[in-house]
Motif scaffolding. Sequence first.
Motif, PDB file in Angstrom:
ATOM      1  N   ARG A  58       0.853  -1.182   0.000  1.00 57.47           N
ATOM      2  CA  ARG A  58       0.000   0.000   0.000  1.00 57.47           C
ATOM      3  C   ARG A  58       0.888   1.231   0.000  1.00 57.47           C
ATOM      4  O   ARG A  58       2.042   1.189   0.450  1.00 57.47           O
ATOM      5  CB  ARG A  58      -0.929   0.000   1.205  1.00 57.47           C
ATOM      6  N   PRO A  59       0.360   2.358  -0.509  1.00 54.75           N
ATOM      7  CA  PRO A  59       1.172   3.578  -0.565  1.00 54.75           C
ATOM      8  C   PRO A  59       1.349   4.187   0.815  1.00 54.75           C
ATOM      9  O   PRO A  59       0.524   4.011   1.712  1.00 54.75           O
ATOM     10  CB  PRO A  59       0.355   4.490  -1.482  1.00 54.75           C
ATOM     11  N   SER A  60       2.439   4.910   0.971  1.00 56.96           N
ATOM     12  CA  SER A  60       2.697   5.618   2.225  1.00 56.96           C
ATOM     13  C   SER A  60       3.307   6.972   1.881  1.00 56.96           C
ATOM     14  O   SER A  60       4.481   7.226   2.140  1.00 56.96           O
ATOM     15  CB  SER A  60       3.637   4.811   3.122  1.00 56.96           C
ATOM     16  N   GLY A  61       2.506   7.821   1.279  1.00 64.80           N
ATOM     17  CA  GLY A  61       2.998   9.127   0.862  1.00 64.80           C
ATOM     18  C   GLY A  61       2.667   9.415  -0.588  1.00 64.80           C
ATOM     19  O   GLY A  61       1.918   8.676  -1.237  1.00 64.80           O
ATOM     20  N   SER A  62       3.253  10.473  -1.088  1.00 63.35           N
ATOM     21  CA  SER A  62       2.963  10.945  -2.442  1.00 63.35           C
ATOM     22  C   SER A  62       3.852  10.279  -3.482  1.00 63.35           C
ATOM     23  O   SER A  62       4.881   9.683  -3.155  1.00 63.35           O
ATOM     24  CB  SER A  62       3.159  12.467  -2.516  1.00 63.35           C
ATOM     25  N   ILE A  82       6.818   5.877  -1.904  1.00 65.55           N
ATOM     26  CA  ILE A  82       7.081   5.085  -0.702  1.00 65.55           C
ATOM     27  C   ILE A  82       5.945   4.083  -0.531  1.00 65.55           C
ATOM     28  O   ILE A  82       4.760   4.428  -0.619  1.00 65.55           O
ATOM     29  CB  ILE A  82       7.190   5.985   0.537  1.00 65.55           C
ATOM     30  N   VAL A  83       6.322   2.816  -0.302  1.00 65.60           N
ATOM     31  CA  VAL A  83       5.342   1.755  -0.093  1.00 65.60           C
ATOM     32  C   VAL A  83       5.613   1.086   1.243  1.00 65.60           C
ATOM     33  O   VAL A  83       6.703   1.178   1.805  1.00 65.60           O
ATOM     34  CB  VAL A  83       5.397   0.705  -1.225  1.00 65.60           C
ATOM     35  N   GLU A  84       4.600   0.414   1.750  1.00 67.58           N
ATOM     36  CA  GLU A  84       4.748  -0.376   2.959  1.00 67.58           C
ATOM     37  C   GLU A  84       3.927  -1.647   2.815  1.00 67.58           C
ATOM     38  O   GLU A  84       2.958  -1.697   2.045  1.00 67.58           O
ATOM     39  CB  GLU A  84       4.321   0.409   4.196  1.00 67.58           C
ATOM     40  N   ALA A  85       4.321  -2.674   3.554  1.00 66.83           N
ATOM     41  CA  ALA A  85       3.572  -3.925   3.545  1.00 66.83           C
ATOM     42  C   ALA A  85       2.338  -3.776   4.427  1.00 66.83           C
ATOM     43  O   ALA A  85       2.371  -3.110   5.459  1.00 66.83           O
ATOM     44  CB  ALA A  85       4.449  -5.070   4.038  1.00 66.83           C
ATOM     45  N   ILE A  86       1.248  -4.391   4.000  1.00 64.55           N
ATOM     46  CA  ILE A  86       0.052  -4.347   4.833  1.00 64.55           C
ATOM     47  C   ILE A  86       0.293  -5.163   6.097  1.00 64.55           C
ATOM     48  O   ILE A  86       1.200  -5.990   6.170  1.00 64.55           O
ATOM     49  CB  ILE A  86      -1.178  -4.889   4.073  1.00 64.55           C
ATOM     50  N   ASP A  87      -0.538  -4.932   7.093  1.00 60.45           N
ATOM     51  CA  ASP A  87      -0.379  -5.622   8.381  1.00 60.45           C
ATOM     52  C   ASP A  87      -0.482  -7.130   8.196  1.00 60.45           C
ATOM     53  O   ASP A  87      -1.360  -7.639   7.481  1.00 60.45           O
ATOM     54  CB  ASP A  87      -1.445  -5.145   9.366  1.00 60.45           C
ATOM     55  N   ASP A  88       0.428  -7.857   8.843  1.00 56.81           N
ATOM     56  CA  ASP A  88       0.442  -9.322   8.865  1.00 56.81           C
ATOM     57  C   ASP A  88       0.699  -9.947   7.496  1.00 56.81           C
ATOM     58  O   ASP A  88       0.430 -11.136   7.293  1.00 56.81           O
ATOM     59  CB  ASP A  88      -0.873  -9.875   9.438  1.00 56.81           C
ATOM     60  N   ALA A  89       1.209  -9.163   6.551  1.00 55.91           N
ATOM     61  CA  ALA A  89       1.530  -9.719   5.229  1.00 55.91           C
ATOM     62  C   ALA A  89       2.834 -10.507   5.297  1.00 55.91           C
ATOM     63  O   ALA A  89       3.706 -10.234   6.124  1.00 55.91           O
ATOM     64  CB  ALA A  89       1.649  -8.606   4.197  1.00 55.91           C
ATOM     65  N   ASP A  90       2.959 -11.505   4.434  1.00 53.77           N
ATOM     66  CA  ASP A  90       4.226 -12.226   4.339  1.00 53.77           C
ATOM     67  C   ASP A  90       5.297 -11.280   3.797  1.00 53.77           C
ATOM     68  O   ASP A  90       4.990 -10.339   3.045  1.00 53.77           O
ATOM     69  CB  ASP A  90       4.079 -13.426   3.404  1.00 53.77           C
ATOM     70  N   PRO A  91       6.567 -11.491   4.142  1.00 47.03           N
ATOM     71  CA  PRO A  91       7.639 -10.634   3.619  1.00 47.03           C
ATOM     72  C   PRO A  91       7.640 -10.614   2.095  1.00 47.03           C
ATOM     73  O   PRO A  91       7.418 -11.629   1.439  1.00 47.03           O
ATOM     74  CB  PRO A  91       8.909 -11.295   4.164  1.00 47.03           C
ATOM     75  N   ILE A  92       7.874  -9.430   1.518  1.00 49.19           N
ATOM     76  CA  ILE A  92       7.860  -9.243   0.069  1.00 49.19           C
ATOM     77  C   ILE A  92       9.289  -9.032  -0.407  1.00 49.19           C
ATOM     78  O   ILE A  92      10.000  -8.161   0.101  1.00 49.19           O
ATOM     79  CB  ILE A  92       6.986  -8.030  -0.315  1.00 49.19           C
ATOM     80  N   LYS A 150       8.859   0.216   5.640  1.00 52.41           N
ATOM     81  CA  LYS A 150       8.600   1.083   4.498  1.00 52.41           C
ATOM     82  C   LYS A 150       9.841   1.138   3.606  1.00 52.41           C
ATOM     83  O   LYS A 150      10.965   0.968   4.077  1.00 52.41           O
ATOM     84  CB  LYS A 150       8.237   2.497   4.952  1.00 52.41           C
ATOM     85  N   ALA A 151       9.596   1.362   2.325  1.00 52.12           N
ATOM     86  CA  ALA A 151      10.703   1.459   1.383  1.00 52.12           C
ATOM     87  C   ALA A 151      10.344   2.472   0.299  1.00 52.12           C
ATOM     88  O   ALA A 151       9.184   2.590  -0.105  1.00 52.12           O
ATOM     89  CB  ALA A 151      11.002   0.102   0.749  1.00 52.12           C
ATOM     90  N   VAL A 218      10.992  19.157  -9.527  1.00 54.12           N
ATOM     91  CA  VAL A 218      10.442  18.135  -8.654  1.00 54.12           C
ATOM     92  C   VAL A 218       8.941  18.381  -8.559  1.00 54.12           C
ATOM     93  O   VAL A 218       8.504  19.473  -8.212  1.00 54.12           O
ATOM     94  CB  VAL A 218      11.074  18.163  -7.250  1.00 54.12           C
ATOM     95  N   ILE A 219       8.143  17.345  -8.852  1.00 54.03           N
ATOM     96  CA  ILE A 219       6.698  17.509  -8.940  1.00 54.03           C
ATOM     97  C   ILE A 219       6.024  16.545  -7.971  1.00 54.03           C
ATOM     98  O   ILE A 219       6.193  15.321  -8.070  1.00 54.03           O
ATOM     99  CB  ILE A 219       6.186  17.239 -10.364  1.00 54.03           C
ATOM    100  N   ASN A 220       5.262  17.091  -7.034  1.00 52.78           N
ATOM    101  CA  ASN A 220       4.500  16.267  -6.102  1.00 52.78           C
ATOM    102  C   ASN A 220       3.158  15.943  -6.768  1.00 52.78           C
ATOM    103  O   ASN A 220       2.303  16.812  -6.939  1.00 52.78           O
ATOM    104  CB  ASN A 220       4.278  17.018  -4.784  1.00 52.78           C
ATOM    105  N   LEU A 221       2.963  14.685  -7.106  1.00 50.93           N
ATOM    106  CA  LEU A 221       1.738  14.256  -7.792  1.00 50.93           C
ATOM    107  C   LEU A 221       0.674  13.735  -6.826  1.00 50.93           C
ATOM    108  O   LEU A 221      -0.329  13.209  -7.258  1.00 50.93           O
ATOM    109  CB  LEU A 221       2.075  13.175  -8.818  1.00 50.93           C
ATOM    110  N   ARG A 222       0.930  13.871  -5.530  1.00 48.43           N
ATOM    111  CA  ARG A 222       0.006  13.455  -4.464  1.00 48.43           C
ATOM    112  C   ARG A 222      -0.141  11.936  -4.446  1.00 48.43           C
ATOM    113  O   ARG A 222       0.587  11.199  -5.012  1.00 48.43           O
ATOM    114  CB  ARG A 222      -1.356  14.105  -4.633  1.00 48.43           C
TER     115      ARG A 222
END
Length: 222
Positions: A58-62, A82-92, A150-151, A218-222
């Motif tokens: 899931r996304p974690s930011g713009s 920036i992305v993060e794994a959802i709760d209790d997801a297996d390692p990606i 997060k990565a 640099v363009i923030n696309l939200r």
Amino acid sequence: MNTNQRGITGLETAIILIAFVVVASVFAFTVLSTGVFASERAKESIFAGLQQTKSTLRPSGSVIAFKGFVGSTAAIFKFSLIVEAIDDADPIDLTPPYTADGSGTDPDSSVTTNKTTIVYIDDNQILQNVPWTIDFLGTGTDNMLDSGEKAEIQVWLMNRTTATAITSNSSVNYMASGGLTSSGILLTPNDRFTLEIQPPTGAVFTVRRTLPAVLDTVINLR
């Protein structure tokens, strides 16, 4: 009086009935075992299907777009999200196919094999398995995105010549393969694009954005 007539004794009758019961029991056990096996296989198929359709990222930011210049022509050469794994997801497994060190020309091809792929799509082209790099935020150091980690993923459409200021001519250039080549079409203002991040398991994580009417460095696309 005929004394050679024979009848079925009670013992023989019992043996026949027992034989019927044994045969029926074996048949019933076989049918039941087949049904249980089929049920287990169906359950495994359902769980496998759910695993493939359940989102793991899931996304974690713009979403950030970066502009450089091919010759004197403005060009979007990189996206960052920036992305993060959802709760209790297996390692990606986010082992990147490229690295970037800020010197020479970025990105640099890596010796590792990536299991996660990224597809770039716009109105003019589809680029399969485009180059991407990654920076883990916090404690992640093993290229596996665990629950709660997060990565930052950088998707490269073009090469960056780091010795040239980003606002100067020829600060970016076409790729030989993977990203935009000289036969590709540059993104222009108001263009729409899609990024599809395809992890080894789970659903595809899709990002869709539209560029603004004016392209900043640099363009923030939200």
